[in-house]
Scaffold this active site. Sequence first.
Site, short mmCIF file in Angstrom:
data_model
loop_
_atom_site.label_atom_id
_atom_site.label_comp_id
_atom_site.label_asym_id
_atom_site.label_seq_id
_atom_site.Cartn_x
_atom_site.Cartn_y
_atom_site.Cartn_z
N HIS A 43 0.88 -1.18 0.00
CA HIS A 43 0.00 0.00 0.00
C HIS A 43 0.91 1.23 0.00
O HIS A 43 1.21 1.79 1.06
CB HIS A 43 -0.88 -0.03 1.25
CG HIS A 43 -1.99 0.96 1.25
ND1 HIS A 43 -3.20 0.71 1.84
CD2 HIS A 43 -2.08 2.22 0.74
CE1 HIS A 43 -4.00 1.76 1.69
NE2 HIS A 43 -3.33 2.69 1.03
N GLU A 70 -2.43 -1.61 -3.34
CA GLU A 70 -3.57 -0.90 -2.77
C GLU A 70 -3.30 0.60 -2.76
O GLU A 70 -2.15 1.03 -2.59
CB GLU A 70 -3.77 -1.32 -1.31
CG GLU A 70 -3.95 -2.79 -1.09
CD GLU A 70 -4.14 -3.13 0.38
OE1 GLU A 70 -4.89 -4.06 0.66
OE2 GLU A 70 -3.55 -2.46 1.24
N HIS A 190 -7.94 -6.46 6.74
CA HIS A 190 -7.73 -5.45 7.77
C HIS A 190 -7.96 -6.06 9.16
O HIS A 190 -9.06 -6.49 9.49
CB HIS A 190 -8.59 -4.20 7.60
CG HIS A 190 -7.93 -3.00 8.23
ND1 HIS A 190 -7.09 -2.15 7.56
CD2 HIS A 190 -7.94 -2.56 9.51
CE1 HIS A 190 -6.63 -1.23 8.37
NE2 HIS A 190 -7.12 -1.45 9.56
C1 LIG Z 1 -6.54 -1.45 2.75
C2 LIG Z 1 -6.05 -1.98 4.03
O1 LIG Z 1 -6.80 -2.36 4.90
C3 LIG Z 1 -4.61 -2.07 4.27
O2 LIG Z 1 -3.85 -1.64 3.23
C4 LIG Z 1 -4.24 -1.29 5.44
O3 LIG Z 1 -4.68 0.00 5.24
C5 LIG Z 1 -2.77 -1.37 5.67
O4 LIG Z 1 -2.17 -0.15 5.44
P1 LIG Z 1 -1.15 0.38 6.51
O5 LIG Z 1 -0.07 -0.67 6.62
O6 LIG Z 1 -0.66 1.68 5.96
O7 LIG Z 1 -1.90 0.53 7.82
N1 LIG Z 2 -5.94 -5.14 2.68
C1 LIG Z 2 -5.60 -5.34 4.02
C2 LIG Z 2 -4.15 -5.49 4.16
O1 LIG Z 2 -3.44 -5.52 3.18
C3 LIG Z 2 -3.52 -5.65 5.46
O2 LIG Z 2 -4.22 -5.09 6.52
P1 LIG Z 2 -3.61 -5.36 7.99
O3 LIG Z 2 -3.50 -6.86 8.16
O4 LIG Z 2 -2.27 -4.71 8.02
O5 LIG Z 2 -4.60 -4.76 8.92
#
Ligand SMILES: CC(=O)[C@@H](O)[C@H](O)COP(=O)(O)O
Ligand SMILES: NCC(=O)COP(=O)(O)O
Length: 240
Positions: A43, A70, A190
């Site tokens: 992301h 993402e 998430h």
């Molecule tokens: C879309 C999603 O749920 C994940 O990409 C989450 O936002 C992780 O991103 P961070 O690692 O920046 O918290």
């Molecule tokens: N799309 C969710 C993700 O990539 C990871 O979320 P998290 O496990 O870091 O909360």
Amino acid sequence: MTRLSVNINKFASLRNARGGNNPDVIKAAMDCERFGAQGITIHPRPDERHITTKDVYALKDVVTTEFNIEGYPDQRFLKIIKDIRPAQATLVPDGPDVLTSNAGWDTIRNKEFLTKVVKELKDFGVRVSLFTDPVIDMVTGAKDVGADRIELYTESYATQYSKDKIKAISPYKKAAVKATELGLGVNAGHDLDLENLNYLITEIPETDEVSIGHALICDALYLGLENTIQRYLKEVGFYK
Ligand SMILES: CC(=O)[C@@H](O)[C@H](O)COP(=O)(O)O
Ligand SMILES: NCC(=O)COP(=O)(O)O
């Protein structure tokens, strides 16, 4: 079969804390795949707090499993997807300053915008998934804007799981059934972890993919990365 995509953002958070290259994010991605991950998720946020634009381009050359990128579809993100052509782009409605993703798309209010960007990304040959709350109208809206999949935003499931898991999963089951009826694939992510993951998969076996980062990397500190990935694979039913 649900696939496990490991989100490697947190390797980059740790690396960036000292400004060097330890841990090596590129090596981490390769190791996750070697240890069984079926996809790599990143992301790349605009402030580059963890994954940098440079990381994204370097990862393109090494990721051999499903690459999932993402982000909010601004010009920077669209250029990344155009250049990298990952297997999947997951669009999230995050503003640039959020601590972490905190909501799914309002697919009705953003219909015009999403229709345009989903088409642009699909024209690159990239599968498009929309980060979505477990709300039927939002799932229908995702179909209407042309998405291939939804990613169910599982924060509220994860938060409520320990209090009442049946209640926690209920809206997600309904949303997943609706998505399947509409021909949308179903991803989830998430705050998924070793406690709450298996119940999600048991109740929503049609889940195509989970992307997991924060908890998995925390677990790896105690259990080791290979062992941790194997344990998550077991929870998604890989070893039946
Ligand atoms: C879309 C999603 O749920 C994940 O990409 C989450 O936002 C992780 O991103 P961070 O690692 O920046 O918290
Ligand atoms: N799309 C969710 C993700 O990539 C990871 O979320 P998290 O496990 O870091 O909360």
